[in-house]
Design a protein around this motif. Structure first.
Motif, PDB file in Angstrom:
ATOM      1  N   ARG A 176     -31.357 -11.744 -57.883  1.00 31.59           N
ATOM      2  CA  ARG A 176     -32.408 -12.495 -58.587  1.00 31.59           C
ATOM      3  C   ARG A 176     -32.564 -13.889 -57.983  1.00 31.59           C
ATOM      4  O   ARG A 176     -33.664 -14.409 -57.874  1.00 31.59           O
ATOM      5  CB  ARG A 176     -32.052 -12.600 -60.068  1.00 31.59           C
ATOM      6  CG  ARG A 176     -32.182 -11.296 -60.846  1.00 31.59           C
ATOM      7  CD  ARG A 176     -33.596 -11.041 -61.299  1.00 31.59           C
ATOM      8  NE  ARG A 176     -33.717  -9.838 -62.094  1.00 31.59           N
ATOM      9  CZ  ARG A 176     -34.625  -9.662 -63.041  1.00 31.59           C
ATOM     10  NH1 ARG A 176     -35.475 -10.628 -63.321  1.00 31.59           N
ATOM     11  NH2 ARG A 176     -34.696  -8.539 -63.699  1.00 31.59           N
ATOM     12  N   ALA A 177     -31.450 -14.495 -57.597  1.00 33.75           N
ATOM     13  CA  ALA A 177     -31.515 -15.830 -56.995  1.00 33.75           C
ATOM     14  C   ALA A 177     -32.292 -15.796 -55.681  1.00 33.75           C
ATOM     15  O   ALA A 177     -33.092 -16.700 -55.396  1.00 33.75           O
ATOM     16  CB  ALA A 177     -30.107 -16.365 -56.763  1.00 33.75           C
ATOM     17  N   ILE A 216     -36.595   2.068 -55.868  1.00 30.25           N
ATOM     18  CA  ILE A 216     -36.213   0.710 -56.276  1.00 30.25           C
ATOM     19  C   ILE A 216     -35.131   0.829 -57.344  1.00 30.25           C
ATOM     20  O   ILE A 216     -35.407   1.117 -58.508  1.00 30.25           O
ATOM     21  CB  ILE A 216     -37.426  -0.072 -56.815  1.00 30.25           C
ATOM     22  CG1 ILE A 216     -38.556  -0.113 -55.782  1.00 30.25           C
ATOM     23  CG2 ILE A 216     -37.010  -1.497 -57.175  1.00 30.25           C
ATOM     24  CD1 ILE A 216     -39.851  -0.742 -56.296  1.00 30.25           C
ATOM     25  N   LYS A 217     -33.890   0.638 -56.934  1.00 26.33           N
ATOM     26  CA  LYS A 217     -32.753   0.801 -57.845  1.00 26.33           C
ATOM     27  C   LYS A 217     -32.335  -0.556 -58.412  1.00 26.33           C
ATOM     28  O   LYS A 217     -32.230  -1.554 -57.683  1.00 26.33           O
ATOM     29  CB  LYS A 217     -31.565   1.422 -57.117  1.00 26.33           C
ATOM     30  CG  LYS A 217     -31.850   2.774 -56.504  1.00 26.33           C
ATOM     31  CD  LYS A 217     -31.990   3.867 -57.539  1.00 26.33           C
ATOM     32  CE  LYS A 217     -30.671   4.286 -58.116  1.00 26.33           C
ATOM     33  NZ  LYS A 217     -30.799   5.486 -58.998  1.00 26.33           N
ATOM     34  N   ALA A 222     -26.683  -7.765 -60.899  1.00 24.39           N
ATOM     35  CA  ALA A 222     -26.671  -8.222 -59.505  1.00 24.39           C
ATOM     36  C   ALA A 222     -28.073  -8.389 -58.937  1.00 24.39           C
ATOM     37  O   ALA A 222     -28.420  -9.440 -58.395  1.00 24.39           O
ATOM     38  CB  ALA A 222     -25.874  -7.251 -58.637  1.00 24.39           C
ATOM     39  N   GLY A 223     -28.915  -7.352 -59.042  1.00 22.15           N
ATOM     40  CA  GLY A 223     -30.265  -7.454 -58.477  1.00 22.15           C
ATOM     41  C   GLY A 223     -30.856  -6.081 -58.227  1.00 22.15           C
ATOM     42  O   GLY A 223     -30.729  -5.185 -59.066  1.00 22.15           O
TER      43      GLY A 223
END
Length: 233
Positions: A176-177, A216-217, A222-223
């Motif tokens: 996400r960052a 798209i997992k 985490a992301g």
């Protein structure tokens, strides 16, 4: 080299004048409009690099216009609005806006956000505007996903930025960052909710099973990882 063109749509003359002066002093070309009808007519003759759009328009619903700009024009859209509630910001970003600035604002902030959006577009652009993965062809030049039968599904500029980010780093964790750094467009809860919606819409357009997506997992806490086999050109 031609300077980027920024269009300004706001019914307040003082704001149009203030933004025009700040942007032109920073080296941008500008076109300013008070009404959506004038703005839409101009779009048939020219293609801006960034559109600044106020939501409180006298002749059109601003959110509907933002959605159409993002989906049909593939435009980079920054909302400028006095609506400061989190839900208003989330809704604007969900409908395809790339960023959201709350009134009152410092003109320097708007200039900085415009530069950031243009920088993001330039640095993320691959050598080709076409990519292929798992039976899909994505056309970034016209914002469309094409399946094996040739049927095309449009996507917004904001959705395209997320998809481009995935396709440039297949089979690698994107946190996400990292998404926040690359895409901008709000922070905290606003950003997270907007990303969730954009990814959900991409999954729908790719025919993914929402309970068990193959491409798209989500890696909880985490992301995301894009699992497709990607080729450009």
């Amino acid at each position: 080299m031609t300077q980027p063109l920024v269009t300004i749509l706001d019914d307040e003359p003082a704001i149009r004048s203030m933004l025009t002066d700040a942007l032109e002093e920073a080296g941008f070309r500008t076109l300013a409009f008070a009404r959506a009808t004038e703005f839409e007519a101009a779009l048939r003759r020219t293609t801006p690099d960034v559109c600044l759009v106020d939501l409180g328009l006298p002749d059109r619903d601003g959110l509907t216009l933002v959605h159409r700009l993002a989906l049909e024009q593939g435009a980079t859209v920054i909302i400028i609005s006095g609506r400061a509630q989190v839900q208003d910001r989330v809704t604007g970003l969900e409908l395809g806006a790339d960023d959201y600035i709350i009134k009152p604002f410092d003109p320097a902030e708007v200039v900085a956000r415009v530069r950031a959006r243009l920088r993001s577009t330039r640095t993320s652009a691959p050598q080709s505007d076409t990519a292929r993965f798992n039976g899909w062809t994505v056309h970034f030049d016209r914002y469309a996903l094409e399946n094996t039968t040739g049927r095309e599904t449009p996507f917004s500029h904001a959705e395209g930025e997320v998809l481009r980010l995935f396709l440039q780093a297949p089979k690698r964790l994107i946190t996400r960052a990292q998404m926040q750094e690359s895409l901008g467009g709000g922070a905290g809860e606003t950003f997270d909710r907007a990303m969730d919606v954009r990814i959900s819409r991409l999954r729908t357009k790719l025919g993914e099973d929402p309970k068990n997506p193959r491409l798209i997992k989500t890696i909880y806490g985490a992301g995301y990882i894009f699992l497709g086999d990607v080729s450009w050109g």
